[in-house]
Design an enzyme around this catalytic site. Structure first.
Site, PDB file in Angstrom:
ATOM      1  N   GLN A  90     -13.172  10.008  18.670  1.00  0.00           N
ATOM      2  CA  GLN A  90     -14.343   9.350  19.245  1.00  0.00           C
ATOM      3  C   GLN A  90     -14.690   9.860  20.632  1.00  0.00           C
ATOM      4  OE1 GLN A  90     -12.309   5.407  18.990  1.00  0.00           O
ATOM      5  NE2 GLN A  90     -13.378   4.963  20.882  1.00  0.00           N
ATOM      6  N   LEU A 141     -15.111  -5.684  32.786  1.00  0.00           N
ATOM      7  CA  LEU A 141     -13.812  -5.012  32.812  1.00  0.00           C
ATOM      8  C   LEU A 141     -13.822  -3.860  31.817  1.00  0.00           C
ATOM      9  CD1 LEU A 141     -13.024  -7.456  34.478  1.00  0.00           C
ATOM     10  CD2 LEU A 141     -10.927  -7.610  33.166  1.00  0.00           C
ATOM     11  N   SER A 142     -13.254  -2.730  32.234  1.00  0.00           N
ATOM     12  CA  SER A 142     -13.181  -1.561  31.369  1.00  0.00           C
ATOM     13  C   SER A 142     -12.027  -0.699  31.849  1.00  0.00           C
ATOM     14  CB  SER A 142     -14.492  -0.762  31.473  1.00  0.00           C
ATOM     15  OG  SER A 142     -14.296   0.545  30.954  1.00  0.00           O
ATOM     16  N   SER A 143     -11.340  -0.063  30.913  1.00  0.00           N
ATOM     17  CA  SER A 143     -10.241   0.827  31.291  1.00  0.00           C
ATOM     18  C   SER A 143     -10.767   1.943  32.184  1.00  0.00           C
ATOM     19  CB  SER A 143      -9.590   1.428  30.042  1.00  0.00           C
ATOM     20  OG  SER A 143      -9.258   0.401  29.143  1.00  0.00           O
ATOM     21  N   ARG A 144     -12.045   2.290  31.989  1.00  0.00           N
ATOM     22  CA  ARG A 144     -12.628   3.388  32.779  1.00  0.00           C
ATOM     23  C   ARG A 144     -12.863   3.001  34.235  1.00  0.00           C
ATOM     24  NH1 ARG A 144     -14.901   7.556  29.423  1.00  0.00           N
ATOM     25  NH2 ARG A 144     -14.657   6.970  27.234  1.00  0.00           N
ATOM     26  N   HIS A 148      -9.043  -7.067  27.048  1.00  0.00           N
ATOM     27  CA  HIS A 148      -8.179  -6.927  25.870  1.00  0.00           C
ATOM     28  C   HIS A 148      -7.354  -8.207  25.673  1.00  0.00           C
ATOM     29  CE1 HIS A 148      -8.378  -2.579  27.307  1.00  0.00           C
ATOM     30  NE2 HIS A 148      -8.891  -2.493  26.093  1.00  0.00           N
ATOM     31  N   MET A 195      -7.369   0.994  22.728  1.00  0.00           N
ATOM     32  CA  MET A 195      -6.915   2.320  23.161  1.00  0.00           C
ATOM     33  C   MET A 195      -5.959   2.180  24.348  1.00  0.00           C
ATOM     34  SD  MET A 195     -10.000   4.926  22.403  1.00  0.00           S
ATOM     35  CE  MET A 195     -10.995   4.582  23.832  1.00  0.00           C
ATOM     36  N   GLY A 196      -5.407   0.979  24.556  1.00  0.00           N
ATOM     37  CA  GLY A 196      -4.420   0.778  25.611  1.00  0.00           C
ATOM     38  C   GLY A 196      -5.047   0.662  26.983  1.00  0.00           C
ATOM     39  N   VAL A 244     -15.477  -9.986  29.240  1.00  0.00           N
ATOM     40  CA  VAL A 244     -14.809 -10.525  30.436  1.00  0.00           C
ATOM     41  C   VAL A 244     -15.233  -9.684  31.632  1.00  0.00           C
ATOM     42  CG1 VAL A 244     -12.586 -11.008  31.525  1.00  0.00           C
ATOM     43  CG2 VAL A 244     -12.864 -11.333  29.059  1.00  0.00           C
TER      44      VAL A 244
HETATM   45  P1  AMP Z   1     -10.828  -0.156  24.085  1.00  0.00           P
HETATM   46  O1  AMP Z   1      -9.367  -0.155  24.429  1.00  0.00           O
HETATM   47  O2  AMP Z   1     -11.712   0.191  25.223  1.00  0.00           O
HETATM   48  O3  AMP Z   1     -11.126   0.581  22.807  1.00  0.00           O
HETATM   49  O4  AMP Z   1     -11.162  -1.675  23.785  1.00  0.00           O
HETATM   50  C1  AMP Z   1     -10.470  -2.409  22.807  1.00  0.00           C
HETATM   51  C2  AMP Z   1     -11.209  -3.691  22.544  1.00  0.00           C
HETATM   52  O5  AMP Z   1     -11.312  -4.447  23.753  1.00  0.00           O
HETATM   53  C3  AMP Z   1     -12.633  -3.428  22.059  1.00  0.00           C
HETATM   54  O6  AMP Z   1     -12.951  -4.345  21.026  1.00  0.00           O
HETATM   55  C4  AMP Z   1     -13.447  -3.677  23.295  1.00  0.00           C
HETATM   56  O7  AMP Z   1     -14.771  -4.075  23.034  1.00  0.00           O
HETATM   57  C5  AMP Z   1     -12.666  -4.806  23.945  1.00  0.00           C
HETATM   58  N1  AMP Z   1     -12.996  -4.903  25.361  1.00  0.00           N
HETATM   59  C6  AMP Z   1     -13.051  -3.889  26.264  1.00  0.00           C
HETATM   60  N2  AMP Z   1     -13.478  -4.355  27.464  1.00  0.00           N
HETATM   61  C7  AMP Z   1     -13.698  -5.686  27.315  1.00  0.00           C
HETATM   62  C8  AMP Z   1     -14.165  -6.728  28.181  1.00  0.00           C
HETATM   63  N3  AMP Z   1     -14.459  -6.496  29.461  1.00  0.00           N
HETATM   64  N4  AMP Z   1     -14.269  -7.970  27.669  1.00  0.00           N
HETATM   65  C9  AMP Z   1     -13.955  -8.225  26.373  1.00  0.00           C
HETATM   66  N5  AMP Z   1     -13.517  -7.298  25.508  1.00  0.00           N
HETATM   67  C10 AMP Z   1     -13.390  -6.039  25.969  1.00  0.00           C
END
Ligand code: AMP
Length: 293
Positions: free
Chosen positions: A60, A183-186, A36, A29-30, A175
């Protein structure tokens, strides 16, 4: 790197690839971060051609407010993708993916209704529907997902197995920041103070993991997680559970067990998990494979 915005344009590119080429696909989702990028890295290392999709999937999200707040940064994402050696980025609009006349969704039943699915009704229907669409458009050999979203991995694996789709699903380790925060975009939405407090999720998971590895059962591991989580007043805990990583039912006596946790800090909902092999141990906070580059 080629950038495609319509399904027809992407398909024309896909058809130009040799039949025998292996195609690695990373749906996102960028707002790309090192999590990512680790997926793109694995796709680049293992496949002839690498496809990245960037699409913030309205289906979603439970609320329009959450959808509107979701971070977006397309130009930086495309630069990062180029650096990672992506061959083609698929960046469709909402209108392209969801024309007005449509009625099909992908439902998984119970697996999508427990844990994260219970807190976010309809979330995994949205996830499964968009992943189904993307897999049909991209036709990858291997699709790469992060273990960070463990239930998403289980849902996608189940859907692909149930519908006999010819694609390999690879799940890669979460990661983390050096202090354990996944790590999270949020995370960008956390204030500096909330950011400091957010390590509570990982600390609770580590307590549950230590309990399991030292011979504790799922009940005592859940108790250990709840105790640690309770030490952080800023955390509004949603759930802390010990589950079977494939079915998301209560963990049985098997070797592989998933500890999951979710909660809100300020206005930001965070989730995390660790996969524990009760005989070999689980993720370690300082494991270099799991800490950002
Ligand atoms: P999203 O953009 O949040 O939908 O994530 C896209 C992909 O990146 C999904 O398969 C997530 O599980 C993966 N992802 C998100 N955060 C992490 C992270 N910290 N480590 C590894 N993969 C991640």
């Amino acid at each position: 790197m080629k950038i495609t915005r319509s399904i027809a344009e992407f398909r024309a590119f896909r058809e130009s690839l040799p039949e025998e080429a292996s195609v690695g696909f990373v749906p996102t989702m960028g707002a790309l971060h090192e999590g990512h990028l680790s997926l793109l890295h694995a796709a680049r290392a293992g496949c002839d051609d690498v496809v990245l999709s960037i699409f913030v999937n309205p289906l979603q999200f439970g609320s329009n407010a959450d959808l509107a707040l979701y971070p977006r940064n397309e130009s930086a994402d495309l630069e990062a993708a180029e650096r990672e050696g992506v061959d083609v980025a698929f960046v469709p609009s909402v209108e392209e993916m969801y024309p007005t006349r449509r009625s099909t969704t992908v439902e998984l039943g119970r697996l999508s209704e427990v844990a994260e699915g219970e807190s976010r009704p309809g979330h995994f229907t949205g996830v499964a529907t968009i992943v189904a669409k993307l897999l049909n458009i991209v036709r990858p050999t291997v699709a790469f997902f992060g273990q960070k979203d463990a239930q998403q991995v289980a849902v996608v694996r189940r859907m692909v197995a149930d519908l006999s789709w010819p694609v390999v699903i690879e799940a890669l380790p979460t990661v983390r920041e050096p202090d354990g925060l996944a790590l999270s975009s949020r995370n960008a939405r956390l204030s500096p103070e909330e950011r400091g407090r957010a390590t509570i999720l990982h600390r609770a998971l580590m307590a549950g993991q230590a309990e399991l590895v030292s011979g504790g059962d799922p009940t005592s591991a859940e108790k250990a997680m709840l105790e640690v989580a309770g030490e952080e007043p800023a955390l509004d805990l949603d759930y802390a559970r010990v589950l079977d990583p494939d079915t998301f039912e209560d963990a049985n006596a098997g070797d592989s067990t998933l500890l999951v946790i979710a909660g809100t800090i300020g206005n930001t909902r965070l989730i995390d998990n660790v996969l524990v092999d009760r005989h070999k141990g689980g993720d370690r906070p300082g494991d270099p494979d799991h800490v950002r580059r």
